[in-house]
Design a protein around this motif. Structure first.
Motif, PDB file in Angstrom:
ATOM      1  N   ASP A  26       0.821  -1.214   0.000  1.00  0.00           N
ATOM      2  CA  ASP A  26       0.000   0.000   0.000  1.00  0.00           C
ATOM      3  C   ASP A  26       0.853   1.262   0.000  1.00  0.00           C
ATOM      4  N   ALA A  27       1.977   1.216   0.709  1.00  0.00           N
ATOM      5  CA  ALA A  27       2.822   2.399   0.862  1.00  0.00           C
ATOM      6  C   ALA A  27       3.874   2.521  -0.233  1.00  0.00           C
ATOM      7  N   GLY A  28       3.997   1.524  -1.109  1.00  0.00           N
ATOM      8  CA  GLY A  28       5.024   1.563  -2.147  1.00  0.00           C
ATOM      9  C   GLY A  28       6.414   1.247  -1.626  1.00  0.00           C
ATOM     10  N   VAL A  29       6.486   0.510  -0.515  1.00  0.00           N
ATOM     11  CA  VAL A  29       7.772   0.137   0.076  1.00  0.00           C
ATOM     12  C   VAL A  29       8.248  -1.179  -0.542  1.00  0.00           C
ATOM     13  N   GLU A  30       9.521  -1.249  -0.910  1.00  0.00           N
ATOM     14  CA  GLU A  30      10.110  -2.499  -1.384  1.00  0.00           C
ATOM     15  C   GLU A  30      10.441  -3.357  -0.161  1.00  0.00           C
ATOM     16  N   LEU A  31       9.772  -4.498  -0.028  1.00  0.00           N
ATOM     17  CA  LEU A  31       9.977  -5.391   1.107  1.00  0.00           C
ATOM     18  C   LEU A  31      10.968  -6.478   0.709  1.00  0.00           C
ATOM     19  N   VAL A  32      12.025  -6.663   1.497  1.00  0.00           N
ATOM     20  CA  VAL A  32      13.056  -7.648   1.194  1.00  0.00           C
ATOM     21  C   VAL A  32      13.231  -8.580   2.378  1.00  0.00           C
ATOM     22  N   ALA A  33      13.870  -9.732   2.115  1.00  0.00           N
ATOM     23  CA  ALA A  33      13.980 -10.767   3.141  1.00  0.00           C
ATOM     24  C   ALA A  33      15.387 -10.938   3.691  1.00  0.00           C
ATOM     25  N   THR A  34      16.400 -10.434   2.986  1.00  0.00           N
ATOM     26  CA  THR A  34      17.780 -10.631   3.411  1.00  0.00           C
ATOM     27  C   THR A  34      18.602  -9.375   3.125  1.00  0.00           C
TER      28      THR A  34
END
Length: 684
Positions: A268-276
């Motif tokens: 929703d916020a346009g944030v790139e979510l990463v795991a590492t």
């Protein structure tokens, strides 16, 4: 506008309280870094024993300095922390960096001490980072108040982990990335992640913000700040796989995890979510290239079939497409390649690079020029000729020189187009690949990293943003089935006719008010269907009365609901739920519903409230979305009505913070509208 953090990042003067010559103490590391910028501003070292530290004279107290202190770094033991902060405020400090630990992280007593200090800081008009933090740095103002040196660049790192910052520094270097700012968040007693994100969004020296956070505190405020930042925000967080701490009492609660909530907030916020940390670096390298595309069509260029196939798979796994090139594009490629080259996509040089390294540059130019392509991924051996002058096939210096020239031509071509180009190479540190990286072309050693970088470069999907929470409505007196049903109906959600009954006479009176078939529900059960508390399709009064007697005898319910049976033929059953997350507030879920909701798990999440437009996109994104348009002779359903119902339900839930979980399941959507067939609510 946000809080004024100018004294934190560009103070007039700095004092390190607890400066030490003992390398084992943090006051030594901070002092050593602080004096690096002695020419930018006065730097005072404070040690209660006086004497010298790092060969410089110290003051025994802040007061003894004899002039105002703008920013104080407090590195003293916990027992002396409050006194040090009070003295800093008395000396005019507008900002405090609290390294000292032993507060909220230790329990209730420590949390109370921390809160009291934070209140005194705010009352004085100052700001405080920490306590229990590892310092801050701002390369744009020569402020070095952390234990390590950070290479300058355009990335602001806001982190709950100091070691992670050190790892990222190592990972950033090959990609030419560096730090504009580093802030160790600590306990966030005063200055929060949201405050810092908002300030970094205003900071001219910051091009992107990287965040490592284990606890968001106010996650919704974080999402709102990220959505309005106007700069890329990349989030690495831990613990997303754990289920919500609240014991779920609805299908919505059972289906919603912390991972779903964080993922929805980031989308929703346009944030790139990463795991590492590795993925975080990959995404930042792609964003650093500053080339974006609205499309998802990727051309893969390779010099070996295996690399090309693997790259195509990785691109598609990243959510992008590798379309077959049209005849005109293939013909143009034929003009620059030899006969055995494959030109459909992936485009395979098939050994031509060994004969003419310039074919890499010529092919890249053609692919970047193709209207049917939005981005290019080059994968394989490129870089290997210059990595070793012997090169593949013994081409020697000629091949190496040709490859370096090809790199120069590729870089020059990339500067003239806006389409992203990323490279995967077996030799990412070769002179040719370093030349590409220096020109802003991301280079990786792993195919999946190159594909992820391209995915980060796509901005074709509109960011929905975070819809503001409505003003809280008057709390509901009754949240049982009939009460929540009436409240939702008053809000504009359609239900079948229904009457609450307690005995046989009331049941017969209800049956006389509207024609059958009927539905009978026992009202003391949250999951009525699972417990056999729902009887459907009761044709008339006799069947209704028999079902009532049997159900009452079996379940012992004191109240029941008699309802008109909806026509479910040609309809699709959906589930719409809202769960109140302790960090992100109300979170909505929409998906395929009915009794199979938990089995099918075809659901989507977003922060609530949800606009009808956003709801429509969520519904169209379900795996079973084709059902909405009709299959095998079934009619299409009114998806617009379903979206409007989602808006009504989620707006209602968002306006009632006393509701922990709200669920409408099923929401029957037919060709001519939407009808809620059941609703339940759980109070907080």
């Amino acid at each position: 506008m946000g809080r004024d953090l100018s004294a934190l990042f560009d103070p007039v003067s700095v004092a390190v309280v607890g400066a030490s010559d003992d390398p084992a103490k943090y006051g030594h590391a901070i002092a050593a870094q602080a004096v690096r910028a002695d020419g930018r501003r006065p730097v005072h070292l404070v040690n209660r024993r006086g004497g010298t530290v790092l060969g410089r004279a110290t003051a025994p107290t802040l007061s003894a300095i004899g002039e105002p202190v703008d920013l104080a770094v407090v590195c003293v033991p916990a027992a002396g922390f409050e006194a040090a902060v009070d003295e800093a405020l008395e000396c005019g400090a507008r900002a405090i960096v609290a390294i000292t630990a032993g507060f909220a992280e230790t329990g209730a007593a420590g949390r109370a001490r921390q809160q009291a200090v934070a209140e005194r800081v705010r009352a004085a008009g100052a700001v405080m980072v920490g306590p229990n933090c590892l310092g801050i740095a701002d390369n744009s103002t020569d402020l070095h108040l952390a234990s390590d040196t950070f290479a300058p660049g355009g990335i602001a790192l806001l982190s709950q982990s100091g070691n992670l910052a050190l790892e990222l520094q190592l990972r950033f270097a090959p990609h030419g990335l560096g730090f504009s700012r580093f802030v160790s968040l600590g306990n966030q007693a005063d200055v929060t992640l949201v405050d810092l994100l908002a300030d970094c969004a205003r900071h001219d020296g910051t091009r992107a913000v990287a965040v490592y956070a284990e606890d968001f505190a106010d996650g919704r405020a974080f999402a709102e700040a990220a959505a309005s930042a106007g700069k890329p925000v990349v989030l690495l967080t831990a613990g997303r796989g754990a289920a919500s701490a609240r014991s779920a009492q609805s299908h919505t609660g059972a289906l919603t995890t912390s991972a779903d909530v964080v993922t929805a907030a980031c989308r929703d916020a346009g944030v790139e979510l990463v795991a590492t940390p590795r993925e975080l670096t990959v995404v930042l390298a792609a964003l650093h290239g500053a080339r974006r595309t609205a499309g998802r069509r990727v051309a893969v260029l390779t010099d070996g079939g295996g690399h090309g196939v693997l790259a195509a798979d990785a691109v598609e796994a990243a959510g992008l497409a590798v379309p077959e090139l049209g005849a005109p594009a293939r013909e143009r490629l034929r003009e620059v390649l030899w006969e055995q080259s494959a030109v459909a996509n992936p485009v395979d040089l098939a050994g031509m690079g060994e004969q003419d390294p310039g074919s890499y540059a010529a092919t890249v130019a053609e692919l970047l020029a193709a209207d049917e392509i939005d981005a290019v991924l080059m994968t394989g051996y490129f870089g290997g000729y210059a990595a070793s002058e012997g090169g593949l096939g013994g081409g020697g210096t000629a091949l190496a020189d040709g490859e370096r020239e090809a790199a120069r031509l590729i870089a020059a071509r990339q500067r003239t187009v806006a389409k992203p180009l990323v490279v995967q190479s077996m030799y990412p540190h070769s002179p040719s690949c370093r030349a590409l990286a220096a020109a802003g072309i991301p280079v990786f050693d792993a195919t999946e990293d190159a594909a992820r970088a391209l995915a980060a470069s796509v901005d074709g999907v509109a960011v929905p943003g975070v819809v503001p929470l409505p003003r809280p409505a008057a709390p509901l007196d009754e949240t049982g089935y009939m009460g929540i049903r009436a409240a939702l109906e008053a809000a504009g959600l359609a239900f079948p006719a229904a009457r609450e009954i307690h005995d046989e006479s009331e049941l017969l009176a209800a049956a006389a008010e509207f024609p059958g078939p009927y539905v009978l529900k026992a009202l003391h059960l949250l999951h009525k269907s699972d417990a056999g508390g729902v009887a459907l399709g009761l044709a008339g009064r006799d069947e209704l009365l028999a079902a009532f007697r049997e159900m009452r005898a079996r379940l012992g319910a004191t109240a029941h609901s008699v309802e008109a049976m909806a026509d479910v033929s040609g309809g699709i059953e959906l589930i719409v739920g809202v769960q109140r997350d302790p960090r992100f507030g109300p979170v909505a879920m929409v998906g395929l519903g009915g009794v199979l909701a938990e089995s099918l798990r075809d659901v989507a999440f977003t922060l609530a409230p949800v606009t009808a437009e956003r709801a429509l996109r969520l519904l169209r994104g379900l795996r079973t979305a084709a059902l909405l348009d009709g299959v095998r002779g079934r009619p299409a359903v009114d998806v617009g009505a379903a979206a409007e119902a989602v808006e009504t339900i989620t707006a209602f839930a968002a306006a009632h913070p006393e509701i922990a979980e709200l669920e409408v399941n099923p929401l029957l959507v037919g060709p001519h509208g939407a009808l809620a067939l059941d609703a339940r609510a759980v109070r907080d």
